[in-house]
Motif scaffolding. Sequence first.
Motif, mmCIF file in Angstrom:
data_model
loop_
_atom_site.group_PDB
_atom_site.id
_atom_site.type_symbol
_atom_site.label_atom_id
_atom_site.label_comp_id
_atom_site.label_asym_id
_atom_site.label_seq_id
_atom_site.Cartn_x
_atom_site.Cartn_y
_atom_site.Cartn_z
ATOM 1 N N TYR A 10 13.185 -1.247 -2.586
ATOM 2 C CA TYR A 10 13.134 -2.809 -1.635
ATOM 3 C C TYR A 10 13.556 -3.760 -3.578
ATOM 4 O O TYR A 10 14.484 -2.834 -4.282
ATOM 5 N N ASN A 14 10.225 -9.441 -9.834
ATOM 6 C CA ASN A 14 9.179 -8.944 -10.349
ATOM 7 C C ASN A 14 7.663 -10.951 -9.934
ATOM 8 O O ASN A 14 7.007 -10.557 -10.372
ATOM 9 N N VAL A 34 9.419 3.469 -2.645
ATOM 10 C CA VAL A 34 8.481 2.647 -3.348
ATOM 11 C C VAL A 34 8.234 3.168 -4.714
ATOM 12 O O VAL A 34 7.463 4.308 -5.453
ATOM 13 N N HIS A 35 8.724 1.597 -5.283
ATOM 14 C CA HIS A 35 8.378 1.571 -6.598
ATOM 15 C C HIS A 35 6.827 1.318 -7.635
ATOM 16 O O HIS A 35 5.995 1.323 -6.992
ATOM 17 N N SER A 37 3.745 0.361 -9.277
ATOM 18 C CA SER A 37 3.273 -1.018 -9.141
ATOM 19 C C SER A 37 3.376 -1.993 -7.314
ATOM 20 O O SER A 37 3.846 -3.091 -7.316
ATOM 21 N N GLN A 38 3.765 -1.548 -6.732
ATOM 22 C CA GLN A 38 4.123 -1.689 -5.059
ATOM 23 C C GLN A 38 3.339 -0.769 -4.249
ATOM 24 O O GLN A 38 2.946 0.133 -4.373
ATOM 25 N N GLU A 39 3.474 -1.513 -3.144
ATOM 26 C CA GLU A 39 3.097 -0.432 -1.682
ATOM 27 C C GLU A 39 4.002 -1.410 -0.433
ATOM 28 O O GLU A 39 4.397 -2.526 -1.092
ATOM 29 N N PHE A 87 7.492 -4.933 1.634
ATOM 30 C CA PHE A 87 6.575 -4.751 0.009
ATOM 31 C C PHE A 87 5.963 -5.594 -0.620
ATOM 32 O O PHE A 87 6.735 -7.310 -0.454
ATOM 33 N N ASN A 89 4.260 -6.595 -3.923
ATOM 34 C CA ASN A 89 4.486 -6.405 -5.887
ATOM 35 C C ASN A 89 2.854 -6.549 -6.272
ATOM 36 O O ASN A 89 2.480 -7.790 -6.044
ATOM 37 N N LYS A 90 2.463 -5.441 -6.434
ATOM 38 C CA LYS A 90 0.854 -5.610 -7.070
ATOM 39 C C LYS A 90 0.890 -6.239 -8.890
ATOM 40 O O LYS A 90 -0.418 -6.049 -9.270
ATOM 41 N N SER A 130 -3.538 -5.280 0.183
ATOM 42 C CA SER A 130 -2.193 -5.349 0.835
ATOM 43 C C SER A 130 -1.961 -6.274 2.350
ATOM 44 O O SER A 130 -1.713 -6.815 2.842
#
Length: 390
Positions: A10, A14, A34-35, A37-39, A87, A89-90, A130
């Motif tokens: 990513y 943010n 994938v970090h 809080s991400q999918e 990506f 961001n959750k 997502s």
Amino acid sequence: MAAITSVIKYEGDNSTFIWKHPCEDFNTSSQLIVHESQEAIFFLNGQALDLFGPGRHTLETENIPILRHLINIPTGGESAFHCEIYFINKTEQMAIRWGTDSKVQYVEPTYKFPLSIGASGEMSLCVDDSRKLLVKLVGTERVLDRQQLTTYFRSILMAKVKTYIAQAMRTNAINIFEIDENLETFSADIQQRLIPDFLDYGVQLKRFYVTTVVKPDGDPQYEKFKELHFRQYADIAEAKLKQQTDVIHAQTEAQKVVIDSQAQATKRMQEGYTYQQERGFDVAQDAAKNEGAGQFSSMGIGLGMMAGVGGTVGGMVGGAVSDAFAGITTQPQATANRFCDQCGAELTPGAAFCDECGAPQATPDTCAKCGFKFIKPGKFCPKCGAKREG
């Protein structure tokens, strides 16, 4: 031919909800990072295949089972295939502003008059599903940031929130003049009504706040009911204040009486007389002012009153008056005549035998001094106390 990349990660900020990686051709052994809080969603030929959570992932056919049925990769070789990575961001995106584009029309629940208001505030959103968000809202867009997402949902908010505001006001019976102290309840009610509308697009409405309610200040009808509403509280407050003031005044007067009584008692004690003696002085002074004070009867009444209260002066003067009138009050009254039962001759008062015939007489039935008629035998007259004869 597009460059073949080996590391996919990513590279957005943010405040972005969805970001599409610019490279679309990957080796079968490429690394996907994938970090938290991400999918990440893997697309092939416009079809969403697999969803990757936080961590490092190797893009191989073994890790993408669906991919083996769609493309043919030579055994033992490295082949590039055309694909896309999105990506998501959750994280919770906060402080997203919202507001009604026109007035909300409804009937005020307390006073039952038509009213128009506006509302605005803030909300926070995060991605809940997502795949649903990508398919239903993003499509082929490369980026979905806060501003774009707010724009997409603006029509939903405008269509839904105005209806929900009116429903919440009616359901909770929120008075328009007291709405500011009920904003928390008001906001929570509207949020619960909006949650299903956002979830339908894969977005979760985490928080929803109504921070401002625009009231129709200046409207004659609104101002009339506003004055009526606040007047009732003013009247109650005024009545309570008057009641408290009256109580304080009564307590003050009572305290003044107590203090004055204590001062008078101290003064009498220092000067050597009592309250009863002071009242005797007052009676004497009032009697002296009486127009009939010179008459014996009036004097006797006034001085008798002084004697009754037991004052020093009253006792002295009252005693003198009693002595002066002693001759008047002790003069014997005329006795009643008695006659013999045998011959009818008049009897000498107190005689036990008739002067004419000598017949004995019964016990005298009347007092020789005051003429009181005796009811039963006795030695003394019950009226004047004189000794009875016979």
